[in-house]
Scaffold this active site. Sequence first.
Site, mmCIF file in Angstrom:
data_model
loop_
_atom_site.group_PDB
_atom_site.id
_atom_site.type_symbol
_atom_site.label_atom_id
_atom_site.label_comp_id
_atom_site.label_asym_id
_atom_site.label_seq_id
_atom_site.Cartn_x
_atom_site.Cartn_y
_atom_site.Cartn_z
ATOM 1 N N PRO A 84 0.792 -1.238 0.000
ATOM 2 C CA PRO A 84 0.000 0.000 0.000
ATOM 3 C C PRO A 84 0.825 1.289 0.000
ATOM 4 O O PRO A 84 0.262 2.368 0.015
ATOM 5 C CB PRO A 84 -0.793 -0.116 1.300
ATOM 6 C CG PRO A 84 0.136 -0.854 2.222
ATOM 7 C CD PRO A 84 0.848 -1.859 1.349
ATOM 8 N N GLY A 85 2.162 1.186 0.037
ATOM 9 C CA GLY A 85 2.986 2.379 -0.079
ATOM 10 C C GLY A 85 3.862 2.710 1.107
ATOM 11 O O GLY A 85 4.442 3.794 1.163
ATOM 12 N N TRP A 87 6.794 1.343 2.094
ATOM 13 C CA TRP A 87 8.204 1.476 1.711
ATOM 14 C C TRP A 87 8.417 2.753 0.912
ATOM 15 O O TRP A 87 9.447 3.416 1.050
ATOM 16 C CB TRP A 87 8.649 0.258 0.905
ATOM 17 C CG TRP A 87 9.087 -0.890 1.769
ATOM 18 C CD1 TRP A 87 8.620 -1.201 3.019
ATOM 19 C CD2 TRP A 87 10.088 -1.864 1.461
ATOM 20 N NE1 TRP A 87 9.257 -2.315 3.498
ATOM 21 C CE2 TRP A 87 10.169 -2.747 2.575
ATOM 22 C CE3 TRP A 87 10.917 -2.081 0.363
ATOM 23 C CZ2 TRP A 87 11.048 -3.828 2.599
ATOM 24 C CZ3 TRP A 87 11.795 -3.169 0.391
ATOM 25 C CH2 TRP A 87 11.857 -4.031 1.503
ATOM 26 N N ASP A 130 2.068 -4.761 -14.144
ATOM 27 C CA ASP A 130 2.880 -5.944 -13.870
ATOM 28 C C ASP A 130 4.330 -5.650 -14.224
ATOM 29 O O ASP A 130 4.650 -5.346 -15.372
ATOM 30 C CB ASP A 130 2.352 -7.105 -14.716
ATOM 31 C CG ASP A 130 3.039 -8.425 -14.407
ATOM 32 O OD1 ASP A 130 4.041 -8.424 -13.659
ATOM 33 O OD2 ASP A 130 2.574 -9.455 -14.928
ATOM 34 N N LYS A 195 12.844 -9.056 -1.006
ATOM 35 C CA LYS A 195 12.323 -10.003 -0.013
ATOM 36 C C LYS A 195 12.207 -11.385 -0.632
ATOM 37 O O LYS A 195 11.850 -11.527 -1.797
ATOM 38 C CB LYS A 195 10.944 -9.545 0.464
ATOM 39 C CG LYS A 195 10.279 -10.524 1.437
ATOM 40 C CD LYS A 195 9.021 -9.959 2.034
ATOM 41 C CE LYS A 195 7.857 -9.931 1.059
ATOM 42 N NZ LYS A 195 6.635 -9.402 1.674
#
Length: 241
Positions: A84-85, A87, A130, A195
């Site tokens: 959702p933002g 980072w 994407d 990650k």
Amino acid sequence: MNSLLFLQRHLHLSARTFKKTPRNLKGKSSTEQRWIVRQLSDPFVKAAHVHNYRCRSAFKLLEIDDRYGLLKPGFSVIDCGAAPGAWSQVAAQRINSVGTDPGSLVGFLVGVDLLRIPPLDGAHFLSNCDLTDSATQTELRYLLPDGVADVILSDMAPNASGFREMDHEKLIAMCLCVVDFAEKVLRSEGALVCKYWDGSKAGQLQNRLANIFREVKVVKPKSSRKESSELFFVARYFKKQ
């Protein structure tokens, strides 16, 4: 240093912040009850609310950047899997992409995600896009100043299926796509954070990173839940061909 001490030392929170808030769990399934209790007892969830971060994952990037100094004013950064933002919030602050620090260079931040990303000052978001699509990659390169990035961040993850090894392999494949893209756009000596979930394919990803970066570290932030297999590769000093 444990998680509570990290928060109190770096974020100046009082002990009151960590008190559990009562909540009526009647009518909730056992899974929902466990999730709610975990959220209520999680100091990083509470700290995210206090400091207006969109989710607790902001503290993972804060810890990584405090340790390795990846994000600097004036840098160009790509945030992969940005929704959702949280980072992006951290990155925007540290690269000064809003320009609130008149004494520092102004950075550039672009985020991309399959989901919608709510707007954020200092960030250009490509929602419902994407990263593995060539058209998305072309647009990212077009948006970047000079077509290059100083840092690429990836907190991407597939929807969990419940089959650990399958999910691990899917995430490693996504990370390898990010590495492929990094080879095209990353500036010489640039950095990549991605990650991954620990498993049999982690070595493949680590070897790939070691071939194109001069330093690759495995990091488990204090804000990453102990029971999670989540880890991060922090790769620095990109060897531009």
